[in-house]
Design a protein around this motif. Structure first.
Motif, mmCIF file in Angstrom:
data_model
loop_
_atom_site.group_PDB
_atom_site.id
_atom_site.type_symbol
_atom_site.label_atom_id
_atom_site.label_comp_id
_atom_site.label_asym_id
_atom_site.label_seq_id
_atom_site.Cartn_x
_atom_site.Cartn_y
_atom_site.Cartn_z
ATOM 1 N N UNK A 46 0.803 -1.216 0.000
ATOM 2 C CA UNK A 46 0.000 0.000 0.000
ATOM 3 C C UNK A 46 0.842 1.275 0.000
ATOM 4 N N UNK A 47 2.150 1.144 0.098
ATOM 5 C CA UNK A 47 3.016 2.323 0.074
ATOM 6 C C UNK A 47 3.510 2.541 -1.347
ATOM 7 N N UNK A 48 3.211 3.730 -1.892
ATOM 8 C CA UNK A 48 3.490 4.023 -3.301
ATOM 9 C C UNK A 48 4.860 4.643 -3.516
ATOM 10 N N UNK A 49 5.378 5.363 -2.533
ATOM 11 C CA UNK A 49 6.662 6.034 -2.681
ATOM 12 C C UNK A 49 7.119 6.589 -1.353
ATOM 13 N N UNK A 50 8.385 6.972 -1.299
ATOM 14 C CA UNK A 50 8.999 7.453 -0.064
ATOM 15 C C UNK A 50 9.587 8.839 -0.279
ATOM 16 N N UNK A 51 9.321 9.734 0.671
ATOM 17 C CA UNK A 51 9.916 11.067 0.684
ATOM 18 C C UNK A 51 10.834 11.140 1.899
ATOM 19 N N UNK A 117 1.205 -1.939 9.723
ATOM 20 C CA UNK A 117 0.990 -0.873 8.740
ATOM 21 C C UNK A 117 -0.363 -1.061 8.067
ATOM 22 N N UNK A 118 -0.676 -2.285 7.706
ATOM 23 C CA UNK A 118 -1.964 -2.562 7.051
ATOM 24 C C UNK A 118 -3.128 -2.210 7.960
ATOM 25 N N UNK A 119 -3.010 -2.562 9.238
ATOM 26 C CA UNK A 119 -4.089 -2.281 10.188
ATOM 27 C C UNK A 119 -4.263 -0.782 10.385
ATOM 28 N N UNK A 120 -3.148 -0.063 10.468
ATOM 29 C CA UNK A 120 -3.228 1.392 10.612
ATOM 30 C C UNK A 120 -3.930 2.012 9.408
ATOM 31 N N UNK A 121 -3.558 1.590 8.214
ATOM 32 C CA UNK A 121 -4.174 2.159 7.010
ATOM 33 C C UNK A 121 -5.669 1.861 6.983
ATOM 34 N N UNK A 122 -6.044 0.639 7.305
ATOM 35 C CA UNK A 122 -7.461 0.262 7.269
ATOM 36 C C UNK A 122 -8.278 1.031 8.304
ATOM 37 N N UNK A 123 -7.835 1.011 9.548
ATOM 38 C CA UNK A 123 -8.605 1.641 10.618
ATOM 39 C C UNK A 123 -8.454 3.159 10.603
ATOM 40 N N UNK A 163 5.286 5.047 15.321
ATOM 41 C CA UNK A 163 4.993 5.405 13.932
ATOM 42 C C UNK A 163 4.914 4.108 13.146
ATOM 43 N N UNK A 164 4.286 4.105 11.967
ATOM 44 C CA UNK A 164 3.780 5.255 11.243
ATOM 45 C C UNK A 164 2.592 5.946 11.915
ATOM 46 N N UNK A 165 2.447 7.232 11.540
ATOM 47 C CA UNK A 165 1.251 7.991 11.834
ATOM 48 C C UNK A 165 0.665 8.422 10.499
ATOM 49 N N UNK A 203 -4.096 3.002 17.200
ATOM 50 C CA UNK A 203 -4.196 1.647 16.661
ATOM 51 C C UNK A 203 -3.091 0.809 17.298
ATOM 52 N N UNK A 204 -3.472 -0.229 18.036
ATOM 53 C CA UNK A 204 -2.464 -0.997 18.758
ATOM 54 C C UNK A 204 -1.582 -1.777 17.792
#
Length: 229
Positions: A46-51, A117-123, A163-165, A203-204
């Motif tokens: 789900x991560x498209x690119x990095x800055x 990371x997946x759980x954070x993005x979903x929730x 993090x991530x946040x 998100x735990x």
């Protein structure tokens, strides 16, 4: 499913580790710490690119421009973490619209789990923004100036922030600008959002998402990277 860019602030020096080399470039399992983190992030579908946000005098950045077929871009940060995050958010590609969610992840957290990371993005998407963390489980003490325990603090409803946040690009940028205008040195993105009137979802996540802060943390991080995370 929408993909997200991730801002990785890496302009600090990590003074608590010591030495002349910024912490993010110290060796971890034979490679720079930051490279482990970037590879972990780029491997998430789900991560498209990095800055990556670098210090103005950074001469150690390797010049990576892609990982795992995903773009890696850089920009110059500021004196404080919040300044660097704002610089990174503002430098994201123009096609990342204001309502789009973006992630922010510490360069010194190489052990974050893919599932977290997946759980954070979903929730976090459903909640309008959020961050990984973990409820406090240890007994919490307040010390005096000489290091003696004065009182036991309640740990109910208290969390450690990781993090991530994840927040919407425009809302996060605005919150960071307002915090800077007020002279607030926010320690993470969620703090800026809280001051702006938001209530980010906690998100735990796994507690092995450690931040490499001291020299002894490198051995623990190397051990954790040897496991399947």
């Amino acid at each position: 499913m929408t993909s997200l860019w991730c801002v990785v602030p890496a302009a600090g020096r990590g003074a608590r580790v010591g030495g002349d080399i910024p912490k993010q470039y110290l060796s971890l399992a034979g490679r720079p710490l930051i490279l482990h983190t970037l590879e972990r992030l780029s491997a998430h579908p789900r991560i498209a690119g990095l800055m990556v946000v670098l210090g103005a005098d950074d001469e150690l950045w390797s010049g990576i421009d892609q990982l795992g077929g995903k773009p890696v871009r850089t920009t110059v940060g500021g004196a404080e973490r919040c300044d660097s995050v704002l610089a990174g958010v503002e430098a994201l590609p123009a096609d990342i619209v204001g309502d789009a969610f973006v992630l922010v992840h510490d360069a010194a957290r190489p052990c974050v789990r893919m599932a977290d990371i997946s759980r954070l993005i979903e929730l976090g998407t459903a909640a309008g923004g959020g961050l990984l963390g973990a409820p406090l489980r240890d007994t919490l003490k307040r010390a005096d100036a000489s290091g003696h325990s004065q009182i036991t603090e309640p740990r109910d409803e208290r969390w450690r922030a990781f993090t991530p946040q994840m927040f919407r690009r425009a809302e996060l940028a605005a919150a960071l600008r307002v915090a800077a205008a007020r002279g607030l040195k926010v320690s993470d993105e969620a703090m800026a959002m809280e001051h702006a009137g938001f209530a980010p979802l906690l998100v735990e996540g796994a507690e092995d998402n450690i931040k490499v802060t001291t020299a002894s943390d490198f051995a623990l991080a190397e051990f954790l990277l040897g496991k399947t995370l």
